[in-house]
Write a protein that holds these residues in place. Structure first.
Motif, PDB file in Angstrom:
ATOM      1  N   THR A   1       0.961  -1.182   0.108  1.00 43.75           N
ATOM      2  CA  THR A   1      -0.059  -0.149   0.046  1.00 43.75           C
ATOM      3  C   THR A   1       0.787   1.190   0.000  1.00 43.75           C
ATOM      4  O   THR A   1       0.152   2.169  -0.296  1.00 43.75           O
ATOM      5  CB  THR A   1      -0.852   0.029   1.204  1.00 43.75           C
ATOM      6  N   ASP A   2       2.159   1.100   0.301  1.00 39.88           N
ATOM      7  CA  ASP A   2       3.053   2.212   0.147  1.00 39.88           C
ATOM      8  C   ASP A   2       3.338   2.620  -1.170  1.00 39.88           C
ATOM      9  O   ASP A   2       4.191   3.467  -1.534  1.00 39.88           O
ATOM     10  CB  ASP A   2       4.320   1.859   1.047  1.00 39.88           C
ATOM     11  N   GLU A   3       3.300   1.748  -2.143  1.00 45.91           N
ATOM     12  CA  GLU A   3       3.549   1.966  -3.468  1.00 45.91           C
ATOM     13  C   GLU A   3       2.201   2.863  -4.119  1.00 45.91           C
ATOM     14  O   GLU A   3       1.113   2.538  -4.107  1.00 45.91           O
ATOM     15  CB  GLU A   3       3.525   0.639  -4.234  1.00 45.91           C
ATOM     16  N   PRO A   4       2.892   3.951  -4.968  1.00 51.39           N
ATOM     17  CA  PRO A   4       1.717   4.834  -5.529  1.00 51.39           C
ATOM     18  C   PRO A   4       0.940   3.855  -6.582  1.00 51.39           C
ATOM     19  O   PRO A   4      -0.272   4.447  -6.778  1.00 51.39           O
ATOM     20  CB  PRO A   4       2.699   5.486  -6.314  1.00 51.39           C
ATOM     21  N   ALA A   5       1.320   2.957  -7.236  1.00 52.15           N
ATOM     22  CA  ALA A   5       0.277   2.051  -8.127  1.00 52.15           C
ATOM     23  C   ALA A   5      -0.923   1.361  -7.496  1.00 52.15           C
ATOM     24  O   ALA A   5      -1.923   1.136  -7.919  1.00 52.15           O
ATOM     25  CB  ALA A   5       1.199   1.074  -8.667  1.00 52.15           C
ATOM     26  N   ALA A   6      -0.541   1.354  -5.871  1.00 56.96           N
ATOM     27  CA  ALA A   6      -1.928   0.769  -5.211  1.00 56.96           C
ATOM     28  C   ALA A   6      -2.671   1.958  -4.725  1.00 56.96           C
ATOM     29  O   ALA A   6      -3.694   1.677  -4.027  1.00 56.96           O
ATOM     30  CB  ALA A   6      -1.181   0.151  -3.989  1.00 56.96           C
ATOM     31  N   TRP A   7      -2.495   3.076  -4.889  1.00 55.02           N
ATOM     32  CA  TRP A   7      -3.257   4.546  -4.330  1.00 55.02           C
ATOM     33  C   TRP A   7      -4.499   4.709  -5.136  1.00 55.02           C
ATOM     34  O   TRP A   7      -5.090   5.479  -4.878  1.00 55.02           O
ATOM     35  CB  TRP A   7      -2.181   5.541  -4.142  1.00 55.02           C
ATOM     36  N   GLY A   8      -4.709   4.051  -6.535  1.00 53.56           N
ATOM     37  CA  GLY A   8      -5.889   4.081  -7.027  1.00 53.56           C
ATOM     38  C   GLY A   8      -5.878   5.680  -7.660  1.00 53.56           C
ATOM     39  O   GLY A   8      -4.800   6.155  -8.044  1.00 53.56           O
ATOM     40  N   THR A   9      -6.987   5.852  -7.994  1.00 50.16           N
ATOM     41  CA  THR A   9      -7.263   7.053  -8.834  1.00 50.16           C
ATOM     42  C   THR A   9      -7.233   8.373  -7.894  1.00 50.16           C
ATOM     43  O   THR A   9      -7.904   8.203  -6.640  1.00 50.16           O
ATOM     44  CB  THR A   9      -8.680   7.281  -9.257  1.00 50.16           C
ATOM     45  N   ILE A  10      -6.525   9.552  -8.131  1.00 49.01           N
ATOM     46  CA  ILE A  10      -6.364  10.752  -7.231  1.00 49.01           C
ATOM     47  C   ILE A  10      -7.198  11.971  -7.846  1.00 49.01           C
ATOM     48  O   ILE A  10      -6.767  12.368  -9.148  1.00 49.01           O
ATOM     49  CB  ILE A  10      -4.867  10.957  -7.088  1.00 49.01           C
ATOM     50  N   ALA A  11      -8.140  12.586  -7.296  1.00 46.20           N
ATOM     51  CA  ALA A  11      -8.769  13.471  -7.789  1.00 46.20           C
ATOM     52  C   ALA A  11      -7.943  14.934  -7.712  1.00 46.20           C
ATOM     53  O   ALA A  11      -7.333  14.966  -6.848  1.00 46.20           O
ATOM     54  CB  ALA A  11     -10.189  13.704  -7.122  1.00 46.20           C
ATOM     55  N   THR A  12      -7.799  15.448  -9.049  1.00 44.50           N
ATOM     56  CA  THR A  12      -7.030  16.612  -9.132  1.00 44.50           C
ATOM     57  C   THR A  12      -7.909  17.839  -9.669  1.00 44.50           C
ATOM     58  O   THR A  12      -8.753  17.442 -10.284  1.00 44.50           O
ATOM     59  CB  THR A  12      -5.850  16.698  -9.797  1.00 44.50           C
ATOM     60  N   ALA A  13      -7.420  18.930  -9.522  1.00 44.07           N
ATOM     61  CA  ALA A  13      -8.016  20.343 -10.257  1.00 44.07           C
ATOM     62  C   ALA A  13      -8.388  19.970 -11.553  1.00 44.07           C
ATOM     63  O   ALA A  13      -9.120  20.715 -12.057  1.00 44.07           O
ATOM     64  CB  ALA A  13      -7.746  21.304  -9.602  1.00 44.07           C
ATOM     65  N   ALA A  14      -7.190  19.209 -12.206  1.00 46.07           N
ATOM     66  CA  ALA A  14      -7.236  18.937 -13.706  1.00 46.07           C
ATOM     67  C   ALA A  14      -7.682  17.662 -14.290  1.00 46.07           C
ATOM     68  O   ALA A  14      -7.781  17.537 -15.403  1.00 46.07           O
ATOM     69  CB  ALA A  14      -5.837  19.060 -13.972  1.00 46.07           C
ATOM     70  N   GLY A  15      -8.272  16.905 -13.215  1.00 47.21           N
ATOM     71  CA  GLY A  15      -8.813  15.525 -13.622  1.00 47.21           C
ATOM     72  C   GLY A  15      -8.338  14.523 -12.834  1.00 47.21           C
ATOM     73  O   GLY A  15      -7.882  14.766 -11.654  1.00 47.21           O
ATOM     74  N   GLU A  16      -8.673  13.306 -13.170  1.00 43.45           N
ATOM     75  CA  GLU A  16      -8.211  11.927 -12.340  1.00 43.45           C
ATOM     76  C   GLU A  16      -6.809  11.545 -12.788  1.00 43.45           C
ATOM     77  O   GLU A  16      -6.658  11.368 -13.925  1.00 43.45           O
ATOM     78  CB  GLU A  16      -9.394  10.981 -12.521  1.00 43.45           C
ATOM     79  N   LEU A  17      -6.105  11.708 -11.798  1.00 45.26           N
ATOM     80  CA  LEU A  17      -4.622  11.161 -11.950  1.00 45.26           C
ATOM     81  C   LEU A  17      -4.571   9.753 -11.374  1.00 45.26           C
ATOM     82  O   LEU A  17      -5.087   9.439 -10.163  1.00 45.26           O
ATOM     83  CB  LEU A  17      -3.747  12.156 -11.157  1.00 45.26           C
ATOM     84  N   ARG A  18      -3.690   8.940 -11.980  1.00 46.37           N
ATOM     85  CA  ARG A  18      -3.494   7.609 -11.526  1.00 46.37           C
ATOM     86  C   ARG A  18      -2.114   7.371 -12.134  1.00 46.37           C
ATOM     87  O   ARG A  18      -1.478   7.743 -13.016  1.00 46.37           O
ATOM     88  CB  ARG A  18      -4.053   6.724 -12.327  1.00 46.37           C
ATOM     89  N   LEU A  19      -1.124   6.809 -11.093  1.00 44.84           N
ATOM     90  CA  LEU A  19       0.227   6.696 -11.233  1.00 44.84           C
ATOM     91  C   LEU A  19       0.393   5.199 -11.306  1.00 44.84           C
ATOM     92  O   LEU A  19      -0.370   4.085 -10.493  1.00 44.84           O
ATOM     93  CB  LEU A  19       1.048   7.110  -9.966  1.00 44.84           C
ATOM     94  N   ARG A  20       1.193   4.552 -12.279  1.00 49.58           N
ATOM     95  CA  ARG A  20       1.590   3.037 -12.188  1.00 49.58           C
ATOM     96  C   ARG A  20       3.107   2.903 -12.449  1.00 49.58           C
ATOM     97  O   ARG A  20       3.703   3.914 -12.881  1.00 49.58           O
ATOM     98  CB  ARG A  20       0.798   2.467 -13.258  1.00 49.58           C
ATOM     99  N   LEU A  21       3.424   1.900 -11.988  1.00 49.73           N
ATOM    100  CA  LEU A  21       4.966   1.858 -12.313  1.00 49.73           C
ATOM    101  C   LEU A  21       5.449   1.822 -13.800  1.00 49.73           C
ATOM    102  O   LEU A  21       4.545   0.992 -14.574  1.00 49.73           O
ATOM    103  CB  LEU A  21       5.480   0.317 -11.527  1.00 49.73           C
TER     104      LEU A  21
END
Length: 212
Positions: A27-47
């Motif tokens: 759960t410490d890995e950004p890929a496990a954090w899911g979708t992140i709401a931002t002022a510009a849209g939905e951000l998602r990080l993956r390795l």
């Protein structure tokens, strides 16, 4: 957005903080954090995935504006070596592709600043997190997008890592656009550092607002 990154290096033989012992994402890995709401849209990080992402990232690294600070211009082997150093490491520096509304548009490195060579150059605290950000498409730069993404991701880092009391970054002092984006995302200029490859602005965002 950042200067030349200097990815995190292993300090001991233990599994890194971003990976479970069996190699699955923690759960410490950004890929496990899911979708992140931002002022510009939905951000998602993956390795980053090699070789699938190599062509795109190599093109970004060869953009003159990016190359001036990341110093990874050249053939794909240059970018691949930089990425594999992290992907084959212990998880203390995680290279991620950032997708905004499912469109790849940014490259991130989320790392343990207190376990990174950077820690020799500032008064690091346990569990300090570090961020590097590159906005890939030129059209994404200079319109506040970096600030929106940095704000949202930093919020998420502090939420997902309760032991982390602050997030740091060290863009080149000449990269005024990057320094401005971090400031607008709630970071403060804590110091200027003479690193081996640049003079850097140490930007810090504290979990608890820092007294003015």
């Amino acid at each position: 957005m950042s200067g030349h990154p200097g990815p995190g290096l292993a300090v001991d033989g233990q599994p890194g903080p971003g990976l479970a012992v069996d190699g699955r994402p923690g759960t410490d890995e950004p890929a496990a954090w899911g979708t992140i709401a931002t002022a510009a849209g939905e951000l998602r990080l993956r390795l980053v995935r090699l070789p699938a992402d190599l062509g795109l990232l190599t093109r970004w690294m060869n953009d003159p504006e990016v190359a001036a600070f990341w110093e990874l211009a050249g053939p794909s082997a240059v970018t691949e070596r930089h990425l594999r150093h992290q992907l084959d490491g212990d998880g203390r520096s995680l290279p991620c592709l950032g997708l905004l509304d499912d469109t790849p548009m940014s490259y991130w490195e989320v790392y343990r600043a207190d376990l990174d060579p950077l820690a020799a150059h500032y008064p690091a605290r346990p569990h300090d997190a570090g961020l590097h950000l590159l906005l890939g498409p030129a059209a994404s730069r200079g319109r506040g997008l970096g600030t929106a993404l940095l704000t949202a991701l930093t919020d998420r880092v502090l939420r997902e890592r309760p032991q982390c009391e602050r997030v740091v970054a060290e863009p080149d002092v000449r990269n005024r656009r990057s320094v401005r984006a971090f400031r607008r995302a709630g970071f403060r200029l804590a110091a200027e550092l003479d690193l081996p490859d640049k003079r850097a602005a140490l930007m810090v965002r504290d979990r608890t607002p820092h007294p003015a």
